[in-house]
Design a protein around this motif. Structure first.
Motif, short mmCIF file in Angstrom:
data_model
loop_
_atom_site.label_atom_id
_atom_site.label_comp_id
_atom_site.label_asym_id
_atom_site.label_seq_id
_atom_site.Cartn_x
_atom_site.Cartn_y
_atom_site.Cartn_z
N LEU A 130 0.79 -1.09 -0.17
CA LEU A 130 -0.12 0.15 -0.08
C LEU A 130 0.82 1.22 0.00
CD1 LEU A 130 -2.84 1.11 0.40
CD2 LEU A 130 -2.61 0.98 2.82
N GLU A 131 0.65 2.04 -0.91
CA GLU A 131 1.47 3.45 -1.27
C GLU A 131 0.55 4.61 -0.26
OE1 GLU A 131 3.86 5.99 -4.51
OE2 GLU A 131 2.59 4.39 -5.02
N ILE A 132 1.54 5.25 0.55
CA ILE A 132 0.58 6.41 1.15
C ILE A 132 1.69 7.55 1.27
CG2 ILE A 132 0.04 7.04 3.65
CD1 ILE A 132 -1.53 4.72 2.68
N GLN A 133 0.97 8.60 1.18
CA GLN A 133 1.31 9.85 1.34
C GLN A 133 1.26 10.60 2.56
OE1 GLN A 133 0.24 14.00 -0.39
NE2 GLN A 133 2.04 13.37 -1.62
N VAL A 134 2.34 10.70 3.39
CA VAL A 134 2.11 11.37 4.80
C VAL A 134 1.32 12.61 4.89
CG1 VAL A 134 4.26 10.07 5.51
CG2 VAL A 134 4.53 12.52 4.79
N GLY A 135 0.88 12.67 5.96
CA GLY A 135 0.33 14.27 6.29
C GLY A 135 1.34 15.39 6.41
N CYS A 136 0.60 16.50 6.61
CA CYS A 136 1.37 17.58 6.91
C CYS A 136 2.25 17.48 8.10
CB CYS A 136 0.50 18.73 6.75
SG CYS A 136 0.01 19.32 5.16
N VAL A 137 1.83 17.07 9.22
CA VAL A 137 2.44 16.92 10.50
C VAL A 137 3.83 16.41 10.45
CG1 VAL A 137 2.45 16.03 12.77
CG2 VAL A 137 0.47 17.29 12.10
N ILE A 138 3.67 15.22 9.86
CA ILE A 138 5.03 14.24 9.44
C ILE A 138 5.91 15.16 8.46
CG2 ILE A 138 5.80 12.13 8.50
CD1 ILE A 138 3.53 10.72 9.91
N GLY A 139 5.19 15.56 7.52
CA GLY A 139 5.97 16.35 6.28
C GLY A 139 6.61 17.40 6.87
N VAL A 140 6.26 18.07 7.84
CA VAL A 140 6.93 19.12 8.36
C VAL A 140 8.40 18.91 8.82
CG1 VAL A 140 7.11 21.00 10.35
CG2 VAL A 140 4.94 20.79 9.12
N HIS A 141 8.60 17.67 9.48
CA HIS A 141 9.77 17.15 10.17
C HIS A 141 10.54 16.32 8.96
CE1 HIS A 141 8.34 18.47 13.91
NE2 HIS A 141 7.50 17.96 13.72
N ALA A 142 9.72 15.90 8.12
CA ALA A 142 10.45 15.03 7.09
C ALA A 142 11.00 15.90 5.85
CB ALA A 142 9.52 13.60 6.59
N GLY A 143 10.24 16.60 5.46
CA GLY A 143 10.68 17.24 4.32
C GLY A 143 10.27 16.56 2.85
N PRO A 144 10.46 17.39 1.92
CA PRO A 144 10.10 16.44 0.69
C PRO A 144 10.87 15.20 0.39
CG PRO A 144 10.30 18.88 0.34
CD PRO A 144 10.82 18.67 1.59
N LYS A 145 10.30 14.49 -0.51
CA LYS A 145 10.86 13.17 -0.87
C LYS A 145 11.48 12.01 0.36
CE LYS A 145 12.59 15.43 -5.01
NZ LYS A 145 13.71 15.69 -6.08
N LEU A 146 10.62 12.18 1.26
CA LEU A 146 10.93 11.05 2.37
C LEU A 146 10.28 9.79 1.58
CD1 LEU A 146 10.61 10.07 5.14
CD2 LEU A 146 8.27 10.39 5.04
N THR A 147 11.09 8.72 1.71
CA THR A 147 10.73 7.56 1.34
C THR A 147 10.97 6.30 2.48
OG1 THR A 147 11.36 7.81 -0.81
CG2 THR A 147 10.97 5.77 -0.42
N GLY A 148 9.68 5.45 2.87
CA GLY A 148 10.09 4.63 3.91
C GLY A 148 9.10 3.31 3.72
N VAL A 149 9.47 2.30 4.53
CA VAL A 149 8.80 1.02 4.37
C VAL A 149 8.63 0.38 5.82
CG1 VAL A 149 9.22 -1.45 3.58
CG2 VAL A 149 10.45 0.30 2.35
N PHE A 150 7.59 -0.06 5.82
CA PHE A 150 6.72 -0.55 7.14
C PHE A 150 6.12 -2.08 6.80
CE2 PHE A 150 6.82 3.78 7.68
CZ PHE A 150 6.80 4.36 9.06
N TYR A 151 6.63 -2.89 7.82
CA TYR A 151 5.62 -4.11 7.45
C TYR A 151 5.57 -4.78 8.87
CZ TYR A 151 10.36 -6.64 8.00
OH TYR A 151 11.43 -7.09 8.36
N LEU A 152 4.56 -5.70 8.76
CA LEU A 152 4.40 -6.47 10.12
C LEU A 152 5.13 -7.81 10.04
CD1 LEU A 152 0.46 -6.11 10.77
CD2 LEU A 152 2.57 -5.64 12.42
N SER A 153 5.68 -8.03 11.07
CA SER A 153 6.57 -9.56 11.06
C SER A 153 5.98 -10.54 11.72
CB SER A 153 8.16 -9.22 11.73
OG SER A 153 7.92 -8.74 13.02
#
Length: 277
Positions: free
Chosen positions: A254-277
């Motif tokens: 699932l591809e998600i664009q973060v919201g503005c609150v996370i975006g304030v700290h991350a800046g443009p072009k953040l890329t990340g991966v999350f998964y359940l193990s």
């Protein structure tokens, strides 16, 4: 059977489809730009926020959901006969969970469980999706609470930032580190540990940072039946390459664009991966 209501905050980055499918209440954090305040995910887009910064406007700041907003939401669902599970951004990253606890104390109800996810973004999203499925399957309140706690602790994370500028301005990284990182083209690789952001490695340049993300995906032991979540703050070559790699592997995501609150700290072009193990 208990009526169970899931409540979270906007840093969960839930899509409208997921909110609707699992009937989740999302309380927005606040984004402050100059003398104006915006509700995260409602009043301003990530593109608009970044455009304002690029044009020389005031740098955004953020603030938590306030206790009264939690109180009003909790009371509404308690009055409708629900038992509430309220899942939120790490208490070490935001004061939002403290607001939730204050509201619970105000209402003096045993039918509210407040959970510190010890994470952010898809840590919440993945645990809430699993909780929604458990509720649909008729699991008890206690089972859903236990499932959320376990899934938050079992979510694996790796994120890279294209620039340290926003981390520096947001006070997450010292100016000296940001200056050296910018000069050398260092891309920090961040994970979560005990509710805090932790730099687990650093890469010299975007290509090497992407290589680390692809290796993380290749080594992932994703729980059967669950999706990998790819997050971004505006699209980028790294984001597209990561999604393409998952498609080649046959891994659902699932591809998600973060919201503005996370975006304030991350800046443009953040890329990340999350998964359940």
């Amino acid at each position: 059977m208990n009526k169970i209501k899931l409540i979270t905050d906007s840093t969960s980055d839930l899509t409208p489809d997921l909110v609707s499918k699992y009937d989740i209440e999302v309380l927005p954090l606040n984004v402050h730009i100059g003398d104006k305040t915006y509700k995260d995910g409602q009043d301003i887009t990530l593109s608009q926020m970044y455009a304002g910064v690029k044009a020389g406007g005031p740098f955004p700041t953020t603030s938590q959901v306030n206790p009264q907003e939690f109180h009003d939401a909790y009371k509404k669902y308690l009055d409708e006969g629900y038992k509430i599970i309220s899942v939120h951004i790490s208490s070490l990253l935001s004061g939002t969970i403290q607001s939730a606890e204050i509201a619970k104390d105000m209402l003096e109800s045993e039918d509210i469980t407040v959970i510190d996810s010890q994470g952010v973004s898809a840590v919440l999203l993945l645990s809430l999706v699993e909780a929604g499925e458990m509720i649909k399957a008729g699991k008890s309140y206690e089972e859903v609470v236990a499932g959320i706690r376990e899934n938050c602790s079992r979510t694996k994370v790796l994120v890279t930032f294209d620039t340290m500028e926003y981390l520096v301005k947001g006070g997450r990284v010292p100016k000296s580190v940001g200056a050296i990182g910018g000069f050398l083209g260092i891309k920090p690789l961040i994970s979560l540990k005990e509710g805090k952001l932790e730099m687990v490695d650093k890469a010299r340049g975007t290509k090497k940072a992407l290589k680390s993300l692809l290796s993380f995906v290749d080594e992932a032991q994703v729980r059967p039946g669950t999706k990998v979540v790819v997050i971004n703050s505006l699209d980028s070559e790294s984001n597209r390459a990561l999604c393409a790699h998952l498609e080649e592997k046959g891994q659902s995501y699932l591809e998600i664009q973060v919201g503005c609150v996370i975006g304030v700290h991350a800046g443009p072009k953040l890329t990340g991966v999350f998964y359940l193990s």
